[in-house]
Design a protein around this motif. Structure first.
Motif, PDB file in Angstrom:
ATOM      1  N   GLN A  73     -86.980  35.808  26.301  1.00 52.80           N
ATOM      2  CA  GLN A  73     -87.069  34.485  26.910  1.00 52.80           C
ATOM      3  C   GLN A  73     -86.896  34.577  28.423  1.00 52.80           C
ATOM      4  O   GLN A  73     -87.603  33.921  29.185  1.00 52.80           O
ATOM      5  N   LEU A  74     -85.974  35.427  28.874  1.00 60.30           N
ATOM      6  CA  LEU A  74     -85.695  35.550  30.308  1.00 60.30           C
ATOM      7  C   LEU A  74     -86.879  36.090  31.099  1.00 60.30           C
ATOM      8  O   LEU A  74     -87.044  35.753  32.267  1.00 60.30           O
ATOM      9  N   ILE A  75     -87.714  36.908  30.488  1.00 64.81           N
ATOM     10  CA  ILE A  75     -88.854  37.481  31.222  1.00 64.81           C
ATOM     11  C   ILE A  75     -90.043  36.525  31.290  1.00 64.81           C
ATOM     12  O   ILE A  75     -91.005  36.784  32.003  1.00 64.81           O
ATOM     13  N   LEU A 117     -71.698  43.315  24.234  1.00 67.02           N
ATOM     14  CA  LEU A 117     -71.823  41.979  23.653  1.00 67.02           C
ATOM     15  C   LEU A 117     -73.295  41.614  23.476  1.00 67.02           C
ATOM     16  O   LEU A 117     -74.141  42.010  24.285  1.00 67.02           O
ATOM     17  N   PRO A 118     -73.596  40.849  22.435  1.00 68.12           N
ATOM     18  CA  PRO A 118     -74.988  40.416  22.252  1.00 68.12           C
ATOM     19  C   PRO A 118     -75.411  39.449  23.370  1.00 68.12           C
ATOM     20  O   PRO A 118     -74.571  38.747  23.953  1.00 68.12           O
ATOM     21  N   ASP A 119     -76.691  39.447  23.661  1.00 69.65           N
ATOM     22  CA  ASP A 119     -77.221  38.546  24.688  1.00 69.65           C
ATOM     23  C   ASP A 119     -77.049  37.095  24.250  1.00 69.65           C
ATOM     24  O   ASP A 119     -77.253  36.750  23.087  1.00 69.65           O
TER      25      ASP A 119
END
Length: 176
Positions: A10-12, A2-4
């Motif tokens: 952004q998470l990093i 599934l796509p993020d």
């Protein structure tokens, strides 16, 4: 897969920038691969694994590979013999060449993806052994042009028959 739902980029990011300081997995894996370079280049390291890997880099100038702007063609050739070594070289090249800006005086001539003949990089072992390593060694700053082949032969003591051998073999192999 599934796509993020939230982009990894952004998470990093730091919390202040709206991220959660997640480890950048690609950077982490590249760092682990690059850690092998230090062990390989350590002349005091005589481990058996190093002897196993030394055969392949010797074809391309040995430790010179870790300084080159290495081409994908050479990485594919190395991958055919050893995928791990190819991955290490690829990670090292990505990290080091993204961090530095090279000037022409420090541009390595051999195995450089930006310097090709017939769309192939090259490595002339005989020239390398005569200490020809950088592009600027072939450049005459007095006249602001590259040396002629005759001048290069004279300066570096290259035998006159060397050029014919290089030209003939250039289509078949990278080492001369």
């Amino acid at each position: 897969m599934l796509p993020d739902k939230i982009k990894r980029t952004q998470l990093i990011q730091s919390v202040e920038n709206g991220g959660i300081q997640l480890t950048n997995i690609d950077s982490f894996l590249n760092a682990i691969k690059c850690s092998w370079v230090k062990r390989y280049l350590d002349n005091t390291n005589t481990s058996k694994w190093k002897l196993f890997y030394q055969k392949i880099p010797k074809k391309y100038g040995d430790s010179l590979l870790f300084e080159c702007n290495i081409s994908n063609t050479i990485l594919h050739e190395i991958a055919n013999e050893n995928i791990f070594l190819s991955d290490v070289l690829s990670a090292w090249s990505d990290v080091t060449h993204n961090l530095e800006t090279q000037t022409s005086s420090k541009t390595i001539l051999w195995n450089n993806k930006d310097i090709t003949s017939n769309n192939k990089t090259f490595f002339y072992k005989d020239w390398f052994e005569r200490s020809i390593k950088y592009v600027d060694q072939l450049y005459d700053y007095r006249i602001k042009d590259f040396y002629s082949f005759d001048n290069i032969r004279y300066i570096y003591g290259i035998p006159s028959n060397n050029f014919e051998v290089l030209h003939t073999n250039q289509k078949h192999t990278h080492t001369y």
